[in-house]
Design a protein around this motif. Structure first.
Motif, short mmCIF file in Angstrom:
data_model
loop_
_atom_site.label_atom_id
_atom_site.label_comp_id
_atom_site.label_asym_id
_atom_site.label_seq_id
_atom_site.Cartn_x
_atom_site.Cartn_y
_atom_site.Cartn_z
N GLY A 29 42.37 44.76 -99.07
CA GLY A 29 41.79 45.01 -97.92
C GLY A 29 40.29 45.49 -98.05
O GLY A 29 39.29 44.99 -97.52
N LEU A 30 40.26 46.55 -99.28
CA LEU A 30 39.08 46.94 -99.50
C LEU A 30 38.10 45.87 -100.17
O LEU A 30 36.94 45.73 -99.98
CB LEU A 30 39.04 48.04 -100.76
N LEU A 31 38.62 45.08 -101.01
CA LEU A 31 38.04 44.04 -101.75
C LEU A 31 37.21 42.87 -100.73
O LEU A 31 36.31 42.37 -100.82
CB LEU A 31 38.81 43.17 -102.87
N SER A 32 38.40 42.69 -99.71
CA SER A 32 37.90 41.54 -98.57
C SER A 32 36.69 42.36 -97.87
O SER A 32 35.90 41.47 -97.45
CB SER A 32 39.08 41.58 -97.69
N ARG A 33 36.73 43.49 -97.54
CA ARG A 33 35.69 44.35 -96.88
C ARG A 33 34.39 44.06 -97.51
O ARG A 33 33.28 44.02 -97.05
CB ARG A 33 36.01 45.82 -96.40
N ALA A 34 34.40 44.43 -99.07
CA ALA A 34 33.34 44.46 -99.74
C ALA A 34 32.65 43.03 -99.73
O ALA A 34 31.41 42.96 -99.75
CB ALA A 34 33.48 44.82 -101.18
N PHE A 35 33.48 42.06 -99.79
CA PHE A 35 33.21 40.43 -99.76
C PHE A 35 32.65 40.25 -98.66
O PHE A 35 31.55 39.63 -98.52
CB PHE A 35 34.37 39.73 -100.09
N LEU A 36 33.09 40.53 -97.36
CA LEU A 36 32.72 40.25 -96.05
C LEU A 36 31.06 40.90 -95.88
O LEU A 36 30.25 39.92 -95.53
CB LEU A 36 33.41 40.67 -95.01
N TYR A 37 31.05 42.09 -96.16
CA TYR A 37 29.98 42.74 -95.85
C TYR A 37 28.93 42.85 -96.80
O TYR A 37 27.63 43.13 -96.80
CB TYR A 37 29.95 44.05 -95.14
N GLY A 38 29.35 42.63 -97.99
CA GLY A 38 28.53 42.72 -99.28
C GLY A 38 27.62 41.23 -99.35
O GLY A 38 26.40 41.54 -100.04
N PHE A 39 28.29 40.32 -99.07
CA PHE A 39 27.51 39.08 -99.51
C PHE A 39 27.10 38.02 -98.09
O PHE A 39 26.75 37.11 -98.31
CB PHE A 39 28.57 38.02 -100.16
N HIS A 40 27.60 38.75 -96.86
CA HIS A 40 27.30 37.83 -95.94
C HIS A 40 26.86 38.81 -94.45
O HIS A 40 26.74 39.74 -94.79
CB HIS A 40 28.55 37.38 -95.21
N LYS A 41 26.23 37.87 -93.66
CA LYS A 41 25.95 38.63 -92.27
C LYS A 41 27.04 38.31 -91.50
O LYS A 41 27.54 37.17 -91.06
CB LYS A 41 24.63 38.02 -91.63
N VAL A 42 27.61 39.45 -91.10
CA VAL A 42 29.02 39.48 -90.17
C VAL A 42 28.72 39.99 -88.78
O VAL A 42 28.04 40.82 -88.40
CB VAL A 42 30.02 40.40 -90.77
N GLU A 43 28.86 38.92 -87.98
CA GLU A 43 28.89 39.01 -86.50
C GLU A 43 30.12 39.17 -85.86
O GLU A 43 30.94 38.23 -86.11
CB GLU A 43 27.86 37.81 -85.97
N THR A 44 30.51 39.98 -85.15
CA THR A 44 32.01 40.20 -84.39
C THR A 44 31.56 40.13 -82.94
O THR A 44 30.69 40.93 -82.41
CB THR A 44 32.70 41.41 -84.95
N SER A 45 32.73 39.93 -82.33
CA SER A 45 32.79 40.10 -80.80
C SER A 45 34.14 40.52 -80.25
O SER A 45 34.99 40.24 -80.77
CB SER A 45 32.72 38.86 -79.91
N LYS A 101 18.91 35.38 -95.02
CA LYS A 101 19.34 34.14 -95.31
C LYS A 101 20.63 33.99 -95.73
O LYS A 101 21.37 32.92 -96.04
CB LYS A 101 18.23 33.48 -96.38
N ARG A 102 21.38 35.13 -95.69
CA ARG A 102 22.70 35.25 -96.11
C ARG A 102 23.58 34.38 -95.03
O ARG A 102 23.36 34.21 -94.02
CB ARG A 102 23.31 36.73 -96.24
N GLN A 103 24.80 34.09 -95.62
CA GLN A 103 25.83 33.14 -94.82
C GLN A 103 26.10 33.78 -93.54
O GLN A 103 26.71 35.08 -93.69
CB GLN A 103 27.07 32.81 -95.64
N PHE A 104 26.09 33.33 -92.41
CA PHE A 104 26.66 33.91 -91.33
C PHE A 104 28.08 33.78 -91.22
O PHE A 104 28.51 32.40 -91.35
CB PHE A 104 26.02 33.22 -90.03
N LEU A 105 28.86 34.81 -91.04
CA LEU A 105 30.43 34.76 -90.59
C LEU A 105 30.47 35.10 -89.21
O LEU A 105 30.06 36.27 -89.07
CB LEU A 105 31.19 35.37 -91.55
N LYS A 106 31.19 34.41 -88.41
CA LYS A 106 31.13 35.15 -87.08
C LYS A 106 32.97 34.86 -86.68
O LYS A 106 33.55 34.16 -87.03
CB LYS A 106 30.75 33.96 -86.18
N PHE A 107 33.18 36.35 -85.90
CA PHE A 107 34.67 36.55 -85.73
C PHE A 107 34.75 37.11 -84.27
O PHE A 107 34.02 37.97 -83.91
CB PHE A 107 35.09 37.62 -86.62
N ALA A 108 35.41 36.09 -83.34
CA ALA A 108 35.42 36.73 -82.27
C ALA A 108 37.21 36.93 -81.71
O ALA A 108 37.83 36.20 -82.08
CB ALA A 108 34.77 35.41 -81.05
#
Length: 348
Positions: free
Chosen positions: A37-53, A248-255
């Protein structure tokens, strides 16, 4: 309603293939799930722009479900080779150190359970071994998922057979499922879309003791990080090999959608009660499972549209289209076995 005794016994036997009740297993599970979980969180927010709904609303629902001992079933599209566990990097860090706060998932046997080591690793990570390629909805992982969402029925299964797991009294769990068939990413259009849904998720909804909170989800962006049509270095994320920083980081969207009203499945669950176990694979049961799967797919599609994606090609909603798709369909399919249309998994 309660699941049949045969379903409960099958599910508990499946869960007890591993010594989940032992302290050493529990410690291993906490370690694997928290570190992942910690590695996944670091990967998500460290290398991407995360947008959630509606993420906060989903967290609130998990807390509420825990208090009222009601199960949670999340249902999502599947676009890359590592959707799970990456998407659960969205969870707050404080929730990552207690497996009871975390999801149970269904994972492919031919991917996650190929060796003794990986089998134990993923099992400690609360992944249930699931067989694809025609194994159908009647298998141990689906029975186990029903048990996890039906703690009272599991505790009082009444067969006289003793099972150390789940511990008594048990609480309802959170189960996540990717119900799409084998091949997930479809072009054109170059937007994430879906295939038809398998019937295992329908069994979970129809046979669980109490209808769990059902939360449809949709996400996009990971298909560009871990593309399924890549033949080499499939598990190496593009966003790490070729990182883009700043805007310019990769956008990841989670709804996350609202949890579905119980009335959506009330008719099917009521009709299911009237079936005998011997009729569970008959025409009426198949129609009920098909109806539930279609309703569930529509709810995930509505979450998809909330992200501003275009309307789907109507053909993609029809299982018959996928059963007969050919090279002249104008559809390029990307999946574990490349772009061949000959490997599409049929419903079973």
């Amino acid at each position: 309603m309660a699941p049949s005794s045969s379903t409960v016994v099958s599910g508990l036997r499946f869960l007890n293939k591993y010594p989940r009740h032992k302290l050493t297993w529990k410690v291993g599970s906490i370690f694997i799930m928290s570190v992942t979980g910690l590695l996944s969180r670091a990967f998500l927010y460290g290398f991407h722009k995360v947008e959630t709904s509606r993420l906060k609303e989903f967290f609130a629902l998990l807390d509420h479900a825990r208090k009222c001992n009601r199960g949670v079933l999340t249902v999502s599209n599947h676009v890359s080779v590592v959707d799970d566990p990456v998407i659960w990097g969205l969870l707050p860090i404080r929730k990552m150190f207690n497996p009871r706060n975390l999801r149970w998932g269904l994972g492919a046997s031919n991917v996650c359970f190929t060796t003794s080591f990986t089998s134990k690793f993923f099992s400690m990570g609360q992944v249930l071994e699931t067989y694809r390629f025609g194994a159908g909805p009647f298998q141990g992982s689906v029975d186990a998922a029903i048990c996890l969402l039906s703690p009272e029925a599991s505790r009082l299964h009444g067969t006289g057979e003793s099972f150390p797991f789940p511990e008594m009294p048990s609480s309802s769990q959170w189960v996540h499922i990717f119900p799409e068939s084998l091949v997930h990413q479809v072009y054109p259009p170059h937007e994430t879309t879906m295939k038809y849904f398998h019937w295992g998720v329908s069994r979970i909804i129809l046979e669980s003791e109490e209808l769990p909170y059902i939360v449809p989800m949709f996400h996009c962006g990971l298909q560009d990080v871990f593309p399924e049509d890549r033949k080499f270095l499939k598990y190496i994320p593009r966003s790490v090999v070729f990182p883009k920083f700043g805007r310019k980081r990769q956008f990841l969207k989670f709804a996350f959608g609202q949890h579905l009203d119980v009335s959506l499945f009330a008719k099917e669950r009521e009709l299911w009660k009237k079936l005998s176990v011997s009729d569970y694979d008959g025409p009426e049961a198949r129609n009920l499972r098909s109806s539930v799967a279609a309703t569930l797919r529509k709810s995930v599609e509505e979450v998809r549209l909330s992200l501003g994606l275009s309307e789907e090609d109507e053909r993609l909603k029809n299982p018959q289209f996928w059963a007969n798709v050919g090279e002249n369909s104008g559809i390029k399919i990307a999946g574990k076995y490349g772009n061949s249309v000959e490997v599409i998994e049929k419903e079973g």
